[in-house]
Scaffold this motif. Structure first.
Motif, PDB file in Angstrom:
ATOM      1  N   LEU A  12       6.407 -11.196   3.343  1.00  0.00           N
ATOM      2  CA  LEU A  12       5.753 -11.044   4.638  1.00  0.00           C
ATOM      3  C   LEU A  12       6.443 -11.991   5.614  1.00  0.00           C
ATOM      4  O   LEU A  12       6.237 -13.197   5.575  1.00  0.00           O
ATOM      5  CB  LEU A  12       4.262 -11.381   4.530  1.00  0.00           C
ATOM      6  N   VAL A 172       1.864  -7.229   9.918  1.00  0.00           N
ATOM      7  CA  VAL A 172       0.923  -7.323   8.796  1.00  0.00           C
ATOM      8  C   VAL A 172      -0.423  -7.753   9.366  1.00  0.00           C
ATOM      9  O   VAL A 172      -0.532  -8.769  10.045  1.00  0.00           O
ATOM     10  CB  VAL A 172       1.424  -8.324   7.726  1.00  0.00           C
ATOM     11  N   VAL A 186      -1.361  -5.026   1.115  1.00  0.00           N
ATOM     12  CA  VAL A 186      -1.328  -5.549   2.482  1.00  0.00           C
ATOM     13  C   VAL A 186      -1.600  -4.384   3.431  1.00  0.00           C
ATOM     14  O   VAL A 186      -1.190  -3.246   3.183  1.00  0.00           O
ATOM     15  CB  VAL A 186       0.025  -6.234   2.833  1.00  0.00           C
ATOM     16  N   CYS A 207       5.370 -16.347   7.165  1.00  0.00           N
ATOM     17  CA  CYS A 207       5.099 -15.907   8.541  1.00  0.00           C
ATOM     18  C   CYS A 207       5.222 -17.035   9.550  1.00  0.00           C
ATOM     19  O   CYS A 207       4.775 -16.897  10.697  1.00  0.00           O
ATOM     20  CB  CYS A 207       3.701 -15.300   8.631  1.00  0.00           C
TER      21      CYS A 207
END
Ligand code: GLY
Length: 369
Positions: A12, A172, A186, A207
């Protein structure tokens, strides 16, 4: 690179940590998917690329982690260059930290790792340095890498060559767990704007400054940094100069990358500010007066992911199946090599005693009550 492939690992974040992890996982035989929202906002494109555990005056576990990463960087870069066929722009040029007095120099937390310079030594290392600086420390072991123009591109290419897949323009939105708290999927919005549920049993949260938006228990806040670049004469400056509030990072071709403001109060407010740009201009005039006349090239800003102790969050998260590679604050480029190695090893369950100690020191559990 012959290990049997398990379920895909979903990364992610397509910034420096996400790419570095994807690369190491792919090298270890894993199938990897990287979900990336907007490449240009990744801190890996914003930073100046200093490799500076000593010049930044780190201490304790963070200094040890930085030193361990610095030692790995030449081999890490060689891997990326071999896998991508592209250069990363590693430049072990040394960093000079200037001080107004010898007393200030000797009180610097990492003084023991540097070579003490008086005014004459400072002028030799940095011809043209401003008159207010009377002493310095030379950290010959520190350096820089051309993150914006070379490293990020090379890492991405290396990932592609090793079969990593990318889903760009993907936001996301959430993490789905089962009743036992184990990651199941997710939830995201894809580049076309459609909501999707993507099954995921193994994922890495990388992230950056946005990490707490996805997992609010993580103590990560944005610290905005504004930067600019100038075009200097080739070889005008051999060393990085790391001054208080401003640093000058000379690339091989004379481009001078100048950083950076540190604005915790700015939150996620975008854009340049007159005060921020003035701080950098004043810093240039103070450190290297002649550079004030060099032609301006670019100006930009970004958000560092900062934790309360300014150390990263590495390894297991409170969600089984989700690992962390975030919170690197001022040291992301420096720590990318060891982060990728440690977190990839943790996911594979191949953690040495030393890696176990490092992961433990930077576990998110240190912030749990
Ligand atoms: N590593 C320097 C900075 O974050 O500005």
């Amino acid at each position: 690179m012959t290990a049997a492939k398990g379920a895909t690992i979903t990364v992610l974040g397509g910034g420096l940590m996400g790419l570095a992890l994807a690369h190491q996982l792919a090298r270890r035989g894993e199938s990897v998917l990287v979900l990336s929202r907007r490449r240009s906002e990744a801190a890996g494109f914003v930073a100046a690329g200093m490799l500076a555990p000593h010049a930044e005056g780190l201490s304790g576990d963070l200094l040890a982690l930085g030193q361990a990463s610095l030692a790995r960087i030449p081999a890490w870069v060689a891997q990326i260059e071999a896998d991508s066929g592209l250069r990363c722009g590693l430049r072990p040029c040394g960093i000079v930290v200037p001080f107004p007095s010898a007393a200030a120099r000797d009180a610097y937390p990492t003084a023991a790792w540097g070579e003490a310079l008086d005014r004459r030594g400072l002028e030799q290392e940095v011809p043209g340095i401003g008159p207010s600086w009377q002493a310095g420390l030379l950290f010959a072991q520190d350096g820089q890498i051309d993150n914006r123009r070379q490293l990020m591109r090379a890492l991405e290419r290396a990932c592609v060559e090793l079969g990593v897949t990318f889903q760009e323009g993907t936001q996301v939105l959430g993490l789905e767990r089962d009743g036992a708290g184990t990651l199941q999927a997710v939830h995201l919005r894809n580049a076309e704007g459609d909501a999707q549920r993507l099954p995921a049993q193994r994922a890495v949260l990388a992230c950056g400054a946005w990490s707490a938006k996805l997992l609010p228990v993580l103590p990560v806040v944005p610290v905005k940094g504004q930067m600019l670049s100038l075009q200097g004469p080739r070889q005008a400056l051999g060393r990085v100069i790391f001054g208080p509030g401003t640093y000058l990072v000379p690339r091989e071709d004379g481009l001078l990358v100048v950083g950076a403001t540190s604005e915790a109060e700015a939150g996620f407010s975008e854009g340049l500010t007159p005060a921020g740009q003035r701080q950098l201009q004043d810093g240039i005039a103070d450190l290297l007066p002649e550079a004030s006349a060099w032609p301006p090239m670019e100006r930009w800003w970004g958000f560092r992911p900062c934790t309360p102790d300014e150390g990263p969050l590495l390894g297991r998260s409170p969600i089984a199946g989700l690992w962390l590679a975030t919170g690197h604050h001022r040291n992301g480029v420096l720590l990318a090599a060891i982060t990728a190695e440690l977190v990839a090893a943790a996911i594979k369950g191949e953690v040495s005693a030393e890696a176990h100690r490092q992961l433990d020191a930077f576990s998110c559990r240190r912030f749990s009550p």
